[in-house]
Motif scaffolding. Sequence first.
Motif, PDB file in Angstrom:
ATOM      1  N   HIS A  37       0.210  18.521  29.555  1.00 52.35           N
ATOM      2  CA  HIS A  37       0.371  18.104  28.166  1.00 52.35           C
ATOM      3  C   HIS A  37       0.726  16.621  28.087  1.00 52.35           C
ATOM      4  O   HIS A  37       0.254  15.907  27.223  1.00 52.35           O
ATOM      5  CB  HIS A  37       1.465  18.949  27.490  1.00 52.35           C
ATOM      6  N   ASP A  38       1.542  16.148  29.009  1.00 50.10           N
ATOM      7  CA  ASP A  38       2.032  14.768  29.010  1.00 50.10           C
ATOM      8  C   ASP A  38       1.306  13.952  30.080  1.00 50.10           C
ATOM      9  O   ASP A  38       1.322  14.321  31.259  1.00 50.10           O
ATOM     10  CB  ASP A  38       3.538  14.782  29.297  1.00 50.10           C
ATOM     11  N   PRO A  39       0.657  12.864  29.720  1.00 48.33           N
ATOM     12  CA  PRO A  39      -0.063  12.041  30.702  1.00 48.33           C
ATOM     13  C   PRO A  39       0.790  11.578  31.877  1.00 48.33           C
ATOM     14  O   PRO A  39       0.288  11.390  32.981  1.00 48.33           O
ATOM     15  CB  PRO A  39      -0.555  10.844  29.888  1.00 48.33           C
ATOM     16  N   SER A  40       2.096  11.428  31.682  1.00 46.23           N
ATOM     17  CA  SER A  40       2.956  10.971  32.774  1.00 46.23           C
ATOM     18  C   SER A  40       3.204  12.076  33.806  1.00 46.23           C
ATOM     19  O   SER A  40       3.811  11.821  34.835  1.00 46.23           O
ATOM     20  CB  SER A  40       4.286  10.442  32.233  1.00 46.23           C
ATOM     21  N   SER A  41       2.716  13.276  33.546  1.00 46.00           N
ATOM     22  CA  SER A  41       2.920  14.397  34.471  1.00 46.00           C
ATOM     23  C   SER A  41       1.832  14.498  35.534  1.00 46.00           C
ATOM     24  O   SER A  41       1.889  15.369  36.386  1.00 46.00           O
ATOM     25  CB  SER A  41       2.971  15.722  33.699  1.00 46.00           C
ATOM     26  N   VAL A  42       0.819  13.638  35.465  1.00 48.99           N
ATOM     27  CA  VAL A  42      -0.243  13.640  36.476  1.00 48.99           C
ATOM     28  C   VAL A  42      -0.419  12.232  37.035  1.00 48.99           C
ATOM     29  O   VAL A  42      -0.009  11.249  36.419  1.00 48.99           O
ATOM     30  CB  VAL A  42      -1.582  14.176  35.900  1.00 48.99           C
ATOM     31  N   CYS A  43      -1.026  12.131  38.194  1.00 53.30           N
ATOM     32  CA  CYS A  43      -1.165  10.837  38.883  1.00 53.30           C
ATOM     33  C   CYS A  43      -2.163   9.906  38.197  1.00 53.30           C
ATOM     34  O   CYS A  43      -1.900   8.728  38.029  1.00 53.30           O
ATOM     35  CB  CYS A  43      -1.594  11.060  40.328  1.00 53.30           C
TER      36      CYS A  43
END
Length: 52
Positions: A37-43
């Motif tokens: 859901h949050d872009p900061s949760s993936v590389c």
Amino acid sequence: MKGRIYDKLCAIDDSGRASALASEPTVFCAQCGAEAHDPSSVCEPVDIKSRK
């Protein structure tokens, strides 16, 4: 620090926390394909709408 809510999905070892971060995904990781859901949760976040 593995398992913290701010970690990337690929580094989280708690399946419940990973599920929470992946609910209602808006992006996916260009490296491993994890959805979040949050872009900061993936590389390498890529807008999920661009996936065909």
